[in-house]
Design a protein around this motif. Structure first.
Motif, mmCIF file in Angstrom:
data_model
loop_
_atom_site.group_PDB
_atom_site.id
_atom_site.type_symbol
_atom_site.label_atom_id
_atom_site.label_comp_id
_atom_site.label_asym_id
_atom_site.label_seq_id
_atom_site.Cartn_x
_atom_site.Cartn_y
_atom_site.Cartn_z
ATOM 1 N N SER A 37 0.827 -1.207 0.000
ATOM 2 C CA SER A 37 0.000 0.000 0.000
ATOM 3 C C SER A 37 0.859 1.254 0.000
ATOM 4 N N ARG A 40 2.261 1.666 -3.545
ATOM 5 C CA ARG A 40 1.247 2.209 -4.458
ATOM 6 C C ARG A 40 1.087 3.708 -4.245
ATOM 7 N N SER A 43 4.033 5.503 -5.650
ATOM 8 C CA SER A 43 4.023 5.477 -7.110
ATOM 9 C C SER A 43 3.104 6.567 -7.663
#
Length: 221
Positions: A37, A40, A43
């Protein structure tokens, strides 16, 4: 003390300044870097800020190596740094940055962290000292103004801290770098701001092949 109080943020085309879900306070500690998580979130954050990474000034300031792009994006990034005499940030932003910033943190000025806990000042090489203020946003701003002298005070973030200052009528000017990114969900810049209290005037627009920079002055209705 004649400087302005301002903030500058990058915003997705659909109006978000940070992705969701918001990571917990310890999300950026070294032991959490492999959490899916957190990866992500990072990113998506990197996608939003992608315009800044190639800029010559950004690379120099973070000591990422020589070279880089020059142009309007680089000029604006450098000018934002040069006008800033002190910064204010929230505890969540500090918690995210503490394990990520290089030893020579990229501010090179006093930084006042709004928090509910006490902590001694944290001095870093290169002129950055973090001061921890636990008696409210106005106290942090007063201390930052004094430290900045005739230069400007930047409200560095995160989004909730910016919203508090904006809704309290303490912001003179702000800039949004509009990036060609769609998040769908996330943290909206103006979600917690009363629109009936503020009056905005667009004062400048600059565009590059990567992003558009919009600058507004802030008044009271």
């Amino acid at each position: 003390m004649t400087g302005k109080v301002f903030f500058s943020v990058t915003m997705s085309l659909d109006g978000f300044v940070a992705p969701e879900p918001v990571p917990p306070e310890d999300a950026f500690s070294p032991e959490k870097q492999d959490d899916p998580s957190v990866r992500r979130w990072m990113s998506k954050w990197a996608e939003l800020q992608a315009w800044a990474f190639p800029q010559r000034w950004f690379r120099e300031n973070l000591k990422l190596g020589e070279g880089g792009e020059e142009g309007i994006d680089n000029d604006i990034a450098r000018a934002t740094y040069e006008r800033t005499g002190a910064s204010v940030m929230g505890k969540r932003m500090f918690d995210a940055g503490e394990p990520a910033w290089p030893e020579e943190a990229p501010f090179h000025t006093p930084v006042f962290v709004v928090t509910h806990t006490s902590r001694a000042p944290w001095e870093r090489p290169g002129g950055t000292t973090f001061h921890f203020v636990n008696d409210g946003i106005e106290s942090a701003l007063d201390r930052a103004r004094e430290a900045a002298g005739d230069r400007d005070v930047r409200i560095a973030g995160g989004a909730e801290t910016i919203q508090e200052y904006l809704d309290s009528g303490l912001i003179d000017e702000f800039s949004i770098t509009l990036a060609p990114v769609l998040f769908g969900t996330g943290i909206r810049l103006f979600d917690r701001v009363d629109p009936d209290r503020l009056s905005l005037a667009q004062s400048r627009t600059d565009a590059s092949s990567r992003v558009t920079h919009l600058t507004y002055t802030v008044g009271k209705r």
